[in-house]
Design an enzyme around this catalytic site. Sequence first.
Site, PDB file in Angstrom:
ATOM      1  N   VAL A  11      12.545   4.173   7.111  1.00  0.00           N
ATOM      2  CA  VAL A  11      13.120   5.673   7.243  1.00  0.00           C
ATOM      3  C   VAL A  11      14.310   5.825   7.910  1.00  0.00           C
ATOM      4  O   VAL A  11      15.140   6.581   7.360  1.00  0.00           O
ATOM      5  CB  VAL A  11      11.759   6.338   8.088  1.00  0.00           C
ATOM      6  CG1 VAL A  11      12.305   7.828   8.052  1.00  0.00           C
ATOM      7  CG2 VAL A  11      10.509   6.356   7.072  1.00  0.00           C
ATOM      8  N   GLU A 151       9.741  12.121   5.233  1.00  0.00           N
ATOM      9  CA  GLU A 151      10.762  11.449   4.171  1.00  0.00           C
ATOM     10  C   GLU A 151       9.762  10.989   2.993  1.00  0.00           C
ATOM     11  O   GLU A 151       8.544  10.785   3.502  1.00  0.00           O
ATOM     12  CB  GLU A 151      10.861  10.286   4.996  1.00  0.00           C
ATOM     13  CG  GLU A 151      11.642   9.060   4.336  1.00  0.00           C
ATOM     14  CD  GLU A 151      12.910   9.657   3.714  1.00  0.00           C
ATOM     15  OE1 GLU A 151      13.856  10.141   4.044  1.00  0.00           O
ATOM     16  OE2 GLU A 151      12.923   9.692   2.291  1.00  0.00           O
ATOM     17  N   PHE A 152      10.126  10.952   1.913  1.00  0.00           N
ATOM     18  CA  PHE A 152       9.154  10.498   0.746  1.00  0.00           C
ATOM     19  C   PHE A 152       9.835   9.429   0.063  1.00  0.00           C
ATOM     20  O   PHE A 152       9.237   8.949  -1.322  1.00  0.00           O
ATOM     21  CB  PHE A 152       9.284  11.670  -0.273  1.00  0.00           C
ATOM     22  CG  PHE A 152       8.546  13.073   0.395  1.00  0.00           C
ATOM     23  CD1 PHE A 152       7.149  13.229   0.396  1.00  0.00           C
ATOM     24  CD2 PHE A 152       9.388  14.095   0.910  1.00  0.00           C
ATOM     25  CE1 PHE A 152       6.719  14.355   0.962  1.00  0.00           C
ATOM     26  CE2 PHE A 152       8.971  15.150   1.450  1.00  0.00           C
ATOM     27  CZ  PHE A 152       7.604  15.413   1.646  1.00  0.00           C
ATOM     28  N   LYS A 204       3.649  16.343   3.976  1.00  0.00           N
ATOM     29  CA  LYS A 204       3.949  14.729   4.123  1.00  0.00           C
ATOM     30  C   LYS A 204       2.321  14.187   3.631  1.00  0.00           C
ATOM     31  O   LYS A 204       2.308  13.289   3.082  1.00  0.00           O
ATOM     32  CB  LYS A 204       4.572  14.170   5.118  1.00  0.00           C
ATOM     33  CG  LYS A 204       4.493  12.755   5.180  1.00  0.00           C
ATOM     34  CD  LYS A 204       5.352  12.015   4.340  1.00  0.00           C
ATOM     35  CE  LYS A 204       5.394  10.554   4.517  1.00  0.00           C
ATOM     36  NZ  LYS A 204       6.196   9.888   3.240  1.00  0.00           N
ATOM     37  N   ASN A 208       1.407  12.205   0.371  1.00  0.00           N
ATOM     38  CA  ASN A 208       0.908  10.459   0.279  1.00  0.00           C
ATOM     39  C   ASN A 208      -0.689  10.573  -0.101  1.00  0.00           C
ATOM     40  O   ASN A 208      -0.976   9.692  -0.694  1.00  0.00           O
ATOM     41  CB  ASN A 208       1.194  10.042   1.662  1.00  0.00           C
ATOM     42  CG  ASN A 208       2.584   9.404   1.753  1.00  0.00           C
ATOM     43  OD1 ASN A 208       3.294   9.451   0.568  1.00  0.00           O
ATOM     44  ND2 ASN A 208       2.865   8.942   2.833  1.00  0.00           N
ATOM     45  N   GLY A 253      -5.731  -1.021 -10.488  1.00  0.00           N
ATOM     46  CA  GLY A 253      -5.193  -2.370 -10.048  1.00  0.00           C
ATOM     47  C   GLY A 253      -6.519  -2.767  -8.766  1.00  0.00           C
ATOM     48  O   GLY A 253      -7.378  -2.404  -8.726  1.00  0.00           O
ATOM     49  N   CYS A 260       2.301   2.914   3.999  1.00  0.00           N
ATOM     50  CA  CYS A 260       2.033   4.594   4.015  1.00  0.00           C
ATOM     51  C   CYS A 260       0.897   4.803   3.702  1.00  0.00           C
ATOM     52  O   CYS A 260      -0.071   5.784   4.321  1.00  0.00           O
ATOM     53  CB  CYS A 260       3.078   5.142   3.331  1.00  0.00           C
ATOM     54  SG  CYS A 260       4.805   4.974   3.887  1.00  0.00           S
ATOM     55  N   LYS A 263      -2.279   3.783   6.129  1.00  0.00           N
ATOM     56  CA  LYS A 263      -2.151   4.612   7.455  1.00  0.00           C
ATOM     57  C   LYS A 263      -2.126   6.161   7.362  1.00  0.00           C
ATOM     58  O   LYS A 263      -3.004   6.662   8.201  1.00  0.00           O
ATOM     59  CB  LYS A 263      -0.651   4.220   7.890  1.00  0.00           C
ATOM     60  CG  LYS A 263      -0.292   4.852   8.911  1.00  0.00           C
ATOM     61  CD  LYS A 263       1.087   4.282   9.421  1.00  0.00           C
ATOM     62  CE  LYS A 263       2.333   4.824   8.668  1.00  0.00           C
ATOM     63  NZ  LYS A 263       2.805   6.212   9.083  1.00  0.00           N
TER      64      LYS A 263
HETATM   65  C1  UDX Z   1       4.814   5.274  -0.724  1.00  0.00           C
HETATM   66  C2  UDX Z   1       4.960   6.906  -1.308  1.00  0.00           C
HETATM   67  O1  UDX Z   1       5.185   6.535  -2.761  1.00  0.00           O
HETATM   68  C3  UDX Z   1       6.211   7.306  -0.719  1.00  0.00           C
HETATM   69  O2  UDX Z   1       6.780   8.538  -1.400  1.00  0.00           O
HETATM   70  C4  UDX Z   1       5.988   7.473   0.704  1.00  0.00           C
HETATM   71  O3  UDX Z   1       7.193   8.158   1.316  1.00  0.00           O
HETATM   72  C5  UDX Z   1       5.560   6.187   1.249  1.00  0.00           C
HETATM   73  O4  UDX Z   1       4.362   5.554   0.403  1.00  0.00           O
HETATM   74  P1  UDX Z   1       5.411   2.762  -0.928  1.00  0.00           P
HETATM   75  O5  UDX Z   1       4.483   2.488   0.114  1.00  0.00           O
HETATM   76  O6  UDX Z   1       6.912   2.069  -0.915  1.00  0.00           O
HETATM   77  O7  UDX Z   1       5.575   4.439  -1.075  1.00  0.00           O
HETATM   78  O8  UDX Z   1       5.037   2.492  -2.278  1.00  0.00           O
HETATM   79  P2  UDX Z   1       4.347   3.013  -3.757  1.00  0.00           P
HETATM   80  O9  UDX Z   1       5.253   2.413  -4.730  1.00  0.00           O
HETATM   81  O10 UDX Z   1       3.919   4.259  -3.542  1.00  0.00           O
HETATM   82  O11 UDX Z   1       3.045   1.915  -3.951  1.00  0.00           O
HETATM   83  C6  UDX Z   1       1.957   1.811  -2.911  1.00  0.00           C
HETATM   84  C7  UDX Z   1       0.912   1.080  -3.369  1.00  0.00           C
HETATM   85  O12 UDX Z   1       0.150   1.714  -4.618  1.00  0.00           O
HETATM   86  C8  UDX Z   1       1.149  -0.443  -3.894  1.00  0.00           C
HETATM   87  O13 UDX Z   1       0.249  -1.225  -3.279  1.00  0.00           O
HETATM   88  C9  UDX Z   1       1.142  -0.278  -5.475  1.00  0.00           C
HETATM   89  O14 UDX Z   1       0.858  -1.450  -5.960  1.00  0.00           O
HETATM   90  C10 UDX Z   1       0.023   0.837  -5.427  1.00  0.00           C
HETATM   91  N1  UDX Z   1       0.087   1.552  -6.756  1.00  0.00           N
HETATM   92  C11 UDX Z   1       0.905   2.443  -7.015  1.00  0.00           C
HETATM   93  C12 UDX Z   1      -1.067   1.429  -7.757  1.00  0.00           C
HETATM   94  O15 UDX Z   1      -1.948   0.702  -7.499  1.00  0.00           O
HETATM   95  N2  UDX Z   1      -1.190   2.151  -8.894  1.00  0.00           N
HETATM   96  C13 UDX Z   1       0.033   2.969  -9.016  1.00  0.00           C
HETATM   97  O16 UDX Z   1      -0.327   3.841 -10.146  1.00  0.00           O
HETATM   98  C14 UDX Z   1       0.991   3.084  -8.151  1.00  0.00           C
END
Ligand code: UDX
Length: 434
Positions: A11, A151-152, A204, A208, A253, A260, A263
């Site tokens: 971040v 932050e997103f 936020k 999430n 999956g 994120c 937590k």
């Molecule tokens: C996430 C949010 O997308 C972001 O907006 C926030 O600020 C932080 O948390 P991130 O943790 O980097 O980002 O990854 P993300 O791409 O969202 O994937 C998170 C998890 O979900 C991964 O393990 C991914 O494999 C899983 N996922 C995601 C799925 O199983 N199916 C999906 O359709 C999308």
Amino acid sequence: MKIVVSGTGYVGLVTGACLAEVGHSVTCVDINEEKVELMKKGVSPIYEPGLDEILLSNYKKGILNFTADFVQAYSDADVIFIGVGTPEREDGSANLEYLYAVAEQIAQNIKKDCLVVIKSTVPVGTNDYVEKYIRENLKNDVNVEVASNPEFLSQGTAIKDTLQASRIVIGVESKKSEELLKTIYERFNIPIVVTNRRSAEMIKYASNDFLALKISFINEIANVCELVGADIEDVTNGMSYDPRIGNKFLKAGIGYGGSCFPKDTKALHWLAEDNGYEIKTVKATIEVNENQKFRLFRKAKKRFNGFKNMKVAILGVTFKPGTDDLREAPSIPNVKALIEEGANVYVYDPIGINNFKTKVSGKINYSEDVQEVLKDADVAFIFTEWDTITSISLKEYRELMKTPVIFDGRNCYKLKDAEESGVEYYSIGRRDIV
Ligand code: UDX
């Protein structure tokens, strides 16, 4: 305007780099001197595509600086962004010790009026508390306000997610703070949502947790699809034409991981409970995800009657592709369980191996060569859909493995291809190819 960013994790560092990229003068503070020296050379302490280049080019231009000297950095700052980590405590609540440590340093060292902007994900009410704390502990006679600016960004696409964000949320309690933040962000040309601090903090968590809920929901639909003979890929495709549903975050999956979702779901559940409310949808999201992680493990255990002395190929260990982050990755509990069952585990990942070694101990063989990991394996598990994994042809599995049995936690292959190639193939929410 002098902008200081405290914390150089995902971040903080991405925020600092992107603010400099649009032309602001930014100083990034980190207490670790070695890290500071590396960043000056354009080496990011975190793996994030494109970040090194932005760090170096803006450092060379002289508008992005790095320092371990927070006393000096805070003393004449106009705006201080806080992007330190807020990890999970054992009870699921957010650990705010790093945030409070920075608040203390700010209170002791600012010498002019200053806006403190909290970017870290924090429980509702934290911004109010930090403002009160800083004001009560100020060493010099200055005015301080605190604003929330969650932050997103997602790991792996953090630069794009920041420079081309869908929205910028600012939570403020005064017109002055609002105007200052609008001035900083107008160069991004992105919609700005203005609200109060508590609502910004909630936006936020709600964002999430809603995304995590979507994933757990579709994972449960996938599990039911398996029982009733439906196909999850067709089902999500059919759902996605409805614009109210959309086609994002509906990929079934082996469960979500990362720094994120796990937590923030627990933190919101804890926060609601602390306020006397049980947030059932979020509670279910967490439970479904825990269960989903072991879905293929259980299926495989039944198929083989245990894993003793079997060569098990693990393809991908990071929580998603494009990152070396292993936090809450579904691969971790699975590999631990396989080792406990007496399996000979062989792990492939293009960049996650070093981090994996710090999370899982025991006798594990590592390789950056997929062929080596698959050779003579009795079974393969896919936990991350890296390109280097999805590009392996099913024919290769059949030729390399002793018994070509694949448990695919990311639905990387088409059922038709699996059928034609002669492998035994188990995936999520689709029929088994046996
Ligand atoms: C996430 C949010 O997308 C972001 O907006 C926030 O600020 C932080 O948390 P991130 O943790 O980097 O980002 O990854 P993300 O791409 O969202 O994937 C998170 C998890 O979900 C991964 O393990 C991914 O494999 C899983 N996922 C995601 C799925 O199983 N199916 C999906 O359709 C999308």
